[in-house]
Design an enzyme around this catalytic site. Sequence first.
Site, short mmCIF file in Angstrom:
data_model
loop_
_atom_site.label_atom_id
_atom_site.label_comp_id
_atom_site.label_asym_id
_atom_site.label_seq_id
_atom_site.Cartn_x
_atom_site.Cartn_y
_atom_site.Cartn_z
N ASP A 278 -33.66 44.17 62.27
CA ASP A 278 -34.63 44.58 61.15
C ASP A 278 -34.20 44.68 59.86
O ASP A 278 -35.05 44.52 59.06
CB ASP A 278 -35.58 45.56 61.82
CG ASP A 278 -36.21 45.11 63.15
OD1 ASP A 278 -37.48 44.54 63.53
OD2 ASP A 278 -35.50 45.52 64.25
N ARG B 198 -44.85 40.08 65.00
CA ARG B 198 -43.60 40.99 64.82
C ARG B 198 -42.52 40.27 64.81
O ARG B 198 -42.37 39.26 64.88
CB ARG B 198 -43.94 42.16 66.03
CG ARG B 198 -44.34 41.94 67.39
CD ARG B 198 -43.78 40.95 68.04
NE ARG B 198 -42.38 41.37 68.33
CZ ARG B 198 -41.21 40.51 68.41
NH1 ARG B 198 -41.72 39.22 68.56
NH2 ARG B 198 -40.25 40.92 68.58
N ARG C 261 -45.38 48.26 57.97
CA ARG C 261 -44.34 48.47 58.67
C ARG C 261 -43.08 48.80 57.86
O ARG C 261 -42.47 47.96 57.25
CB ARG C 261 -44.16 47.27 59.68
CG ARG C 261 -45.10 47.09 60.52
CD ARG C 261 -45.00 46.53 61.95
NE ARG C 261 -43.95 47.11 62.70
CZ ARG C 261 -43.19 46.71 63.97
NH1 ARG C 261 -43.33 45.25 64.07
NH2 ARG C 261 -42.43 47.30 64.53
O1 MRU Z 1 -41.25 46.13 66.50
P1 MRU Z 1 -40.82 44.81 66.59
O2 MRU Z 1 -41.13 43.85 67.90
O3 MRU Z 1 -41.25 44.09 65.14
O4 MRU Z 1 -39.16 44.88 66.41
C1 MRU Z 1 -38.44 43.92 65.94
C2 MRU Z 1 -37.83 43.32 67.04
O5 MRU Z 1 -38.26 42.49 67.58
C3 MRU Z 1 -36.50 43.76 67.13
O6 MRU Z 1 -35.96 44.93 66.63
C4 MRU Z 1 -35.40 42.65 67.10
O7 MRU Z 1 -34.43 42.65 67.81
C5 MRU Z 1 -35.22 42.53 65.59
S1 MRU Z 1 -36.44 41.57 64.75
C6 MRU Z 1 -35.59 39.98 64.51
#
Ligand code: MRU
Length: 378
Positions: free
Chosen positions: A252, A54, A97
């Site tokens: 993200d 993730r 996702r």
């Molecule tokens: O749902 P996830 O664990 O894939 O979410 C992503 C993240 O870990 C965070 O939102 C993060 O701060 C940004 S991804 C580098």
Amino acid sequence: MNVNGKHRRTIWLHESNPAIVQIIEQRFLPYRFVIEDLKTVEDVAVAIKDMHVRGAGLIGATAGFGMYLAALSAPRTSMQAFMADLKNAGDRLRATRPTAVNLEWAVKRQLAAIEQAGPDIEVMIETALHVAQTIADEDAEYCRRLGEHGKAIIKEISAKKGGAPVNVLTHCNAGWLAFVDYGSATAPIYAAHDDGIDVHVWVDETRPRNQGARLTAWELGQHGVPHTVIADNVGGHLMQHGQVDMVIVGTDRTLYTGDVANKIGTYLKALAAHDNGVPFYVALPSSSFDWEKRDGVKDIPIEQRDATEVKYMQGLHNDEIVEVLLTPENSAVANYAFDVTPARLVTGLITERGICPASEAGVLALFPEKRNNPQESK
Ligand code: MRU
């Protein structure tokens, strides 16, 4: 970064079998260190969807390798059949996702490069491998570079405090586990720590999946960075009492207009930081920019995940990883995974090219090649 003193990345090609991609299976951390083999594009899709991997950068890098595995198994009867199969594989990966823009970016990059390498299918497969490795190497290198830029801010705060610990608050895991190496939010922290600057991290636990408590705390600990895990709602209190010098989070998807999508709860931290005059930075490699959308709240797709993530809590009990029910069994539950922090609450964006204001003008000044028409030149 380091795991038990050994340098590791989060994804790599099997040493003796180039048809196998290996990942750290993050659902078992911090309790067990498990390596998983991915052999098919379906393995990759499941690994992304169910969060064995993730984090924006790592999702992108994994999708890049997924396209390589898809190329290995695609029909070789004709270039058309080969490309049609790869396009389906890309659609399968894209559907896993929706919020992290790196996924879309990596699939598009692979499809364009593979198609251009045709019509010799062997060359197309070699290209897919080369691009997958390039995406992974770039991800690590860009995170390293942004870490150097971000370190300068921490150094300045440290100097102002006469060398007293710089307290950085972070949310979720935008550490090396969310990328191929270094991380985004953590890269400046690691760089500062390695340079002997006294830095301490407040780690938001990050309900419902607890990426902060489980992953950020683990990787900071492995690297020897002092840190304290806090419940998600503590940050505002700490800021009111002068115990947070800066916030650094990852993202993200950040629009070229400066709006930032990040793990749910980030927006509330940004509001608290704004109210308390605490600088709020977002760290990202350029692969996390969205060069098309303009309005984060309206336009960024927000993933809603399964209710079980909110209803149940996972942890270690008698050396077994167990899940316990948290809520009344029949209560309705909503699980929004991300929120959007408007650009006006962001002090600056830390990128591999330097630090810029979170605005269209600021971002395009650092990425002038996107200037005339960001939509077309992405
Ligand atoms: O749902 P996830 O664990 O894939 O979410 C992503 C993240 O870990 C965070 O939102 C993060 O701060 C940004 S991804 C580098």
